[in-house]
Motif scaffolding. Structure first.
Motif, PDB file in Angstrom:
ATOM      1  N   TRP A 182      30.676  41.740  30.244  1.00  0.00           N
ATOM      2  CA  TRP A 182      31.638  42.730  29.754  1.00  0.00           C
ATOM      3  C   TRP A 182      32.921  42.074  29.244  1.00  0.00           C
ATOM      4  O   TRP A 182      33.981  42.730  29.196  1.00  0.00           O
ATOM      5  N   ALA A 183      32.850  40.815  28.840  1.00  0.00           N
ATOM      6  CA  ALA A 183      34.060  40.086  28.417  1.00  0.00           C
ATOM      7  C   ALA A 183      34.750  40.764  27.239  1.00  0.00           C
ATOM      8  O   ALA A 183      35.978  40.881  27.208  1.00  0.00           O
ATOM      9  N   ARG A 184      33.975  41.196  26.251  1.00  0.00           N
ATOM     10  CA  ARG A 184      34.578  41.807  25.065  1.00  0.00           C
ATOM     11  C   ARG A 184      35.315  43.085  25.429  1.00  0.00           C
ATOM     12  O   ARG A 184      36.458  43.314  25.002  1.00  0.00           O
ATOM     13  N   GLU A 185      34.682  43.935  26.243  1.00  0.00           N
ATOM     14  CA  GLU A 185      35.323  45.176  26.658  1.00  0.00           C
ATOM     15  C   GLU A 185      36.533  44.908  27.542  1.00  0.00           C
ATOM     16  O   GLU A 185      37.578  45.563  27.423  1.00  0.00           O
ATOM     17  N   LEU A 186      36.413  43.930  28.430  1.00  0.00           N
ATOM     18  CA  LEU A 186      37.535  43.597  29.306  1.00  0.00           C
ATOM     19  C   LEU A 186      38.713  43.058  28.512  1.00  0.00           C
ATOM     20  O   LEU A 186      39.876  43.336  28.831  1.00  0.00           O
ATOM     21  N   GLN A 187      38.413  42.258  27.494  1.00  0.00           N
ATOM     22  CA  GLN A 187      39.488  41.724  26.656  1.00  0.00           C
ATOM     23  C   GLN A 187      40.221  42.844  25.934  1.00  0.00           C
ATOM     24  O   GLN A 187      41.454  42.850  25.834  1.00  0.00           O
ATOM     25  N   THR A 188      39.455  43.781  25.419  1.00  0.00           N
ATOM     26  CA  THR A 188      40.076  44.912  24.715  1.00  0.00           C
ATOM     27  C   THR A 188      40.960  45.719  25.659  1.00  0.00           C
ATOM     28  O   THR A 188      42.092  46.110  25.307  1.00  0.00           O
ATOM     29  N   ILE A 189      40.435  45.962  26.862  1.00  0.00           N
ATOM     30  CA  ILE A 189      41.216  46.725  27.842  1.00  0.00           C
ATOM     31  C   ILE A 189      42.467  45.957  28.250  1.00  0.00           C
ATOM     32  O   ILE A 189      43.553  46.524  28.382  1.00  0.00           O
ATOM     33  N   ALA A 190      42.319  44.642  28.455  1.00  0.00           N
ATOM     34  CA  ALA A 190      43.462  43.839  28.900  1.00  0.00           C
ATOM     35  C   ALA A 190      44.568  43.812  27.868  1.00  0.00           C
ATOM     36  O   ALA A 190      45.754  43.882  28.210  1.00  0.00           O
ATOM     37  N   LEU A 191      44.192  43.723  26.582  1.00  0.00           N
ATOM     38  CA  LEU A 191      45.203  43.674  25.531  1.00  0.00           C
ATOM     39  C   LEU A 191      45.959  44.994  25.405  1.00  0.00           C
ATOM     40  O   LEU A 191      47.129  45.012  25.034  1.00  0.00           O
ATOM     41  N   SER A 192      45.305  46.083  25.703  1.00  0.00           N
ATOM     42  CA  SER A 192      45.937  47.390  25.513  1.00  0.00           C
ATOM     43  C   SER A 192      46.559  47.953  26.787  1.00  0.00           C
ATOM     44  O   SER A 192      47.207  48.985  26.759  1.00  0.00           O
ATOM     45  N   MET A 193      46.356  47.263  27.903  1.00  0.00           N
ATOM     46  CA  MET A 193      46.839  47.816  29.172  1.00  0.00           C
ATOM     47  C   MET A 193      47.527  46.744  30.012  1.00  0.00           C
ATOM     48  O   MET A 193      47.234  46.562  31.190  1.00  0.00           O
ATOM     49  N   VAL A 194      48.437  46.014  29.380  1.00  0.00           N
ATOM     50  CA  VAL A 194      49.175  44.972  30.099  1.00  0.00           C
ATOM     51  C   VAL A 194      50.015  45.589  31.213  1.00  0.00           C
ATOM     52  O   VAL A 194      50.056  45.082  32.343  1.00  0.00           O
ATOM     53  N   ALA A 195      50.690  46.670  30.918  1.00  0.00           N
ATOM     54  CA  ALA A 195      51.527  47.322  31.915  1.00  0.00           C
ATOM     55  C   ALA A 195      50.683  47.838  33.084  1.00  0.00           C
ATOM     56  O   ALA A 195      51.071  47.724  34.253  1.00  0.00           O
ATOM     57  N   PHE A 196      49.530  48.398  32.733  1.00  0.00           N
ATOM     58  CA  PHE A 196      48.648  48.899  33.787  1.00  0.00           C
ATOM     59  C   PHE A 196      48.150  47.755  34.666  1.00  0.00           C
ATOM     60  O   PHE A 196      48.041  47.896  35.888  1.00  0.00           O
ATOM     61  N   ALA A 197      47.886  46.607  34.036  1.00  0.00           N
ATOM     62  CA  ALA A 197      47.420  45.456  34.803  1.00  0.00           C
ATOM     63  C   ALA A 197      48.479  44.985  35.785  1.00  0.00           C
ATOM     64  O   ALA A 197      48.180  44.623  36.928  1.00  0.00           O
ATOM     65  N   ALA A 198      49.761  44.994  35.326  1.00  0.00           N
ATOM     66  CA  ALA A 198      50.845  44.593  36.222  1.00  0.00           C
ATOM     67  C   ALA A 198      50.945  45.552  37.398  1.00  0.00           C
ATOM     68  O   ALA A 198      51.127  45.138  38.551  1.00  0.00           O
ATOM     69  N   ALA A 199      50.839  46.837  37.128  1.00  0.00           N
ATOM     70  CA  ALA A 199      50.877  47.821  38.209  1.00  0.00           C
ATOM     71  C   ALA A 199      49.680  47.668  39.137  1.00  0.00           C
ATOM     72  O   ALA A 199      49.785  47.847  40.359  1.00  0.00           O
ATOM     73  N   LEU A 200      48.538  47.313  38.553  1.00  0.00           N
ATOM     74  CA  LEU A 200      47.336  47.138  39.360  1.00  0.00           C
ATOM     75  C   LEU A 200      47.478  45.962  40.323  1.00  0.00           C
ATOM     76  O   LEU A 200      47.030  46.019  41.468  1.00  0.00           O
TER      77      LEU A 200
END
Length: 285
Positions: free
Chosen positions: A71-89
């Protein structure tokens, strides 16, 4: 087929199929390896359990790595669009990350393994299971000077390994040093009590003394560490004007601690305080 399922299969059908195949293969491999380990009676039970746990943890790590790759491609897309969410996570999963970090610290430092007797944060017991997030102990107690299994299981998060010191009681392996404290009144003369306790401790430890001596010599040569003498040693410690304490240090296999301690105490105390006497026998010196 439901209308909502068609676009999901069209977009992610290949990845879902790869994920399912990965899970199936890992389950089959894990079951095969565990069955092979369990079918080998020549290997001790603790060793087989340790192998089975290592295989299980390895399968989990491989599975997580495989999912990341699939799922690298999907994860990359999610990571690029949800940096703030990743920090909160990260903030929300702080305890989870600390547990993973503690497990990594344990693996790197080899602070304990399956079957070791450890104490951490007031919990003491034999290590029964180790996962990436937590460790399960079979409790030994109820007090610190007791060496019997209580039958209770205690599980603590590996995050404790980042903040608490771990005491590993059987660091020296097949033979450990054990301390027995004997408080006595001054009516039992210290000189005679010390000689009697020395004789009893030497007699109880005699069956494994030669093996313990060779084991400690091997550790000294292999680990370049100073090892204590395996001969029973007695220390005398005044505690008050009414009593003193004899402290005996002995070397013995970890599983013999309770039996050997009780054998020494029973023989010594029964000799010092016989039932048919009103005064301690040691006072007749």
């Amino acid at each position: 087929m439901p209308a909502w399922l068609a676009p999901i299969l069209q977009s992610y059908g290949a990845d879902l199929l790869r994920s399912a195949v990965l899970v199936l293969v890992l389950l089959l491999v894990h079951a095969s390896i565990v069955r092979t380990i369990a079918a080998n009676p020549q290997v001790p039970v603790d060793t087989r359990r340790r192998w089975a746990i290592n295989v299980r943890n390895a399968m989990i790590i491989i599975g997580l790595a495989g999912f990341v790759i699939i799922w690298a491609r999907e994860l990359q897309t999610i990571a690029l669009s949800m940096v703030a969410f990743a920090a909160a996570l990260v903030v929300a999963t702080k305890e989870l990350l600390m547990c993973l970090g503690g497990g990594l610290v344990r693996s790197i430092t080899n602070s304990y393994e399956l079957g070791d007797i450890i104490e951490i944060g007031g919990m003491r017991g034999r290590v029964q299971d180790i996962t990436m997030l937590g460790t399960t102990l079979i409790e030994i107690g109820p007090r610190h000077d007791s060496h019997q299994l209580t039958g209770k299981a205690v599980t603590f998060p590996n995050s404790l390994l980042l903040t608490q010191s771990v005491v590993r009681e059987n660091f020296t392996g097949d033979f450990v040093m054990h301390i027995v404290n004997v408080p006595l009144p001054y009516s039992v003369r210290p000189a005679r009590a010390e000689r009697l306790l020395q004789e009893i401790a030497a007699d109880v430890c005699a069956p494994w003394l030669d093996d313990a001596r060779r084991h400690m010599a091997m550790l000294e040569h292999k680990l370049l560490m100073d090892t204590p003498s395996v001969e029973p040693r007695i220390a005398l410690q005044p505690t008050s004007e009414k009593e003193y304490r004899l402290i005996v240090r002995i070397a013995l296999p970890p599983r013999e601690r309770q039996r050997a301690e009780q054998a020494i105490l029973r023989r010594f105390l029964f000799a010092c305080f016989p039932e048919d006497s009103q005064h301690p026998q040691a006072d007749t010196d």
